[in-house]
Design a protein around this motif. Structure first.
Motif, mmCIF file in Angstrom:
data_model
loop_
_atom_site.group_PDB
_atom_site.id
_atom_site.type_symbol
_atom_site.label_atom_id
_atom_site.label_comp_id
_atom_site.label_asym_id
_atom_site.label_seq_id
_atom_site.Cartn_x
_atom_site.Cartn_y
_atom_site.Cartn_z
ATOM 1 N N GLN A 165 0.831 -1.205 0.000
ATOM 2 C CA GLN A 165 0.000 0.000 0.000
ATOM 3 C C GLN A 165 0.868 1.258 0.000
ATOM 4 O OE1 GLN A 165 -3.063 0.246 2.983
ATOM 5 N NE2 GLN A 165 -3.581 2.339 2.438
ATOM 6 N N GLU A 166 1.883 1.291 0.848
ATOM 7 C CA GLU A 166 2.760 2.464 0.920
ATOM 8 C C GLU A 166 3.528 2.675 -0.383
ATOM 9 O OE1 GLU A 166 4.838 3.285 4.837
ATOM 10 O OE2 GLU A 166 4.199 1.189 5.071
ATOM 11 N N VAL A 167 3.998 1.605 -0.981
ATOM 12 C CA VAL A 167 4.712 1.722 -2.260
ATOM 13 C C VAL A 167 3.760 2.270 -3.327
ATOM 14 C CG1 VAL A 167 5.890 0.459 -4.103
ATOM 15 C CG2 VAL A 167 6.400 -0.086 -1.719
ATOM 16 N N GLY A 168 2.540 1.758 -3.335
ATOM 17 C CA GLY A 168 1.550 2.235 -4.307
ATOM 18 C C GLY A 168 1.205 3.706 -4.118
ATOM 19 N N GLU A 169 1.055 4.118 -2.866
ATOM 20 C CA GLU A 169 0.736 5.522 -2.580
ATOM 21 C C GLU A 169 1.877 6.448 -2.994
ATOM 22 O OE1 GLU A 169 -0.223 5.463 1.586
ATOM 23 O OE2 GLU A 169 -2.208 4.560 1.229
ATOM 24 N N LEU A 170 3.105 6.023 -2.723
ATOM 25 C CA LEU A 170 4.255 6.832 -3.126
ATOM 26 C C LEU A 170 4.353 6.892 -4.649
ATOM 27 C CD1 LEU A 170 6.667 8.535 -2.289
ATOM 28 C CD2 LEU A 170 8.034 6.433 -2.277
ATOM 29 N N GLY A 171 4.095 5.770 -5.300
ATOM 30 C CA GLY A 171 4.102 5.749 -6.765
ATOM 31 C C GLY A 171 3.096 6.717 -7.353
ATOM 32 N N LEU A 172 1.936 6.811 -6.733
ATOM 33 C CA LEU A 172 0.913 7.752 -7.190
ATOM 34 C C LEU A 172 1.372 9.199 -7.009
ATOM 35 C CD1 LEU A 172 -1.919 8.166 -8.332
ATOM 36 C CD2 LEU A 172 -2.790 8.046 -5.986
ATOM 37 N N GLU A 173 2.003 9.487 -5.882
ATOM 38 C CA GLU A 173 2.515 10.838 -5.647
ATOM 39 C C GLU A 173 3.591 11.199 -6.681
ATOM 40 O OE1 GLU A 173 1.288 13.175 -3.496
ATOM 41 O OE2 GLU A 173 -0.256 11.632 -3.274
ATOM 42 N N ILE A 174 4.416 10.242 -7.031
ATOM 43 C CA ILE A 174 5.452 10.475 -8.045
ATOM 44 C C ILE A 174 4.806 10.752 -9.399
ATOM 45 C CG2 ILE A 174 7.347 9.379 -9.325
ATOM 46 C CD1 ILE A 174 8.017 7.933 -6.617
ATOM 47 N N GLN A 175 3.786 9.995 -9.748
ATOM 48 C CA GLN A 175 3.080 10.242 -11.015
ATOM 49 C C GLN A 175 2.463 11.635 -11.043
ATOM 50 O OE1 GLN A 175 0.218 7.086 -11.412
ATOM 51 N NE2 GLN A 175 1.761 5.574 -12.006
#
Length: 153
Positions: free
Chosen positions: A60-70
């Motif tokens: 979940q944390e990796v996915g959330e960070l990935g979204l912020e990067i996008q």
């Protein structure tokens, strides 16, 4: 005859100022870019520290960070005269590079990383993000050259 000289001189000075300022073509300081980069850096640092635990426990944390990067990439892409910052975010987000998203890709593939690798990778990733932050603040030639060197590696 004097008014013509003054007009020509004024026109030349105005032209010079316009073209010299226009040739810089660097985006101005952006508080939002700076703030989001700091937030992503802090979140990434905390998440990198967790890479010695199973990847699956941190999905979940990796996915959330990935979204912020996008989101920041999309924001940076649409700012005028912002090619360097945009390119650096693309490098950080490239899963085939050895920076931020590439680190998470390796973590996913291995399932869990050893602490020595995590520490070494974190230093490199944080230095790259510090350079991006420094560039956002200064927008100077020296920092730009450092970023360009990192981008073209």
């Amino acid at each position: 005859m004097k008014p013509i000289k003054i007009t020509i001189t004024s026109l030349l000075i105005s032209s010079f100022l316009f073209f010299s300022c226009n040739s810089l073509k660097t985006a101005v300081y952006d508080q939002y870019s700076y703030q989001k980069t700091v937030e992503i850096k802090v979140e990434a640092s905390n998440l990198i520290d967790k890479a010695t635990t199973p990847y699956e426990d941190n999905l979940q944390e990796v996915g959330e960070l990935g979204l912020e990067i996008q989101k920041i990439i999309e924001y940076e892409k649409n700012k005028p005269n912002n090619e360097i910052t945009y390119a650096m975010w693309q490098v950080l987000a490239d899963k085939d590079k050895n920076l931020l998203v590439g680190f998470f890709k390796r973590w996913k593939e291995k399932g869990q990383l050893n602490s020595f690798f995590v520490e070494e990778a974190k230093v490199q990733i944080m230095q790259a993000m510090d350079l991006l932050l420094e560039y956002e603040i200064k927008k100077d030639k020296e920092t730009e050259d450092k970023l360009l060197q990192l981008i073209t590696q």
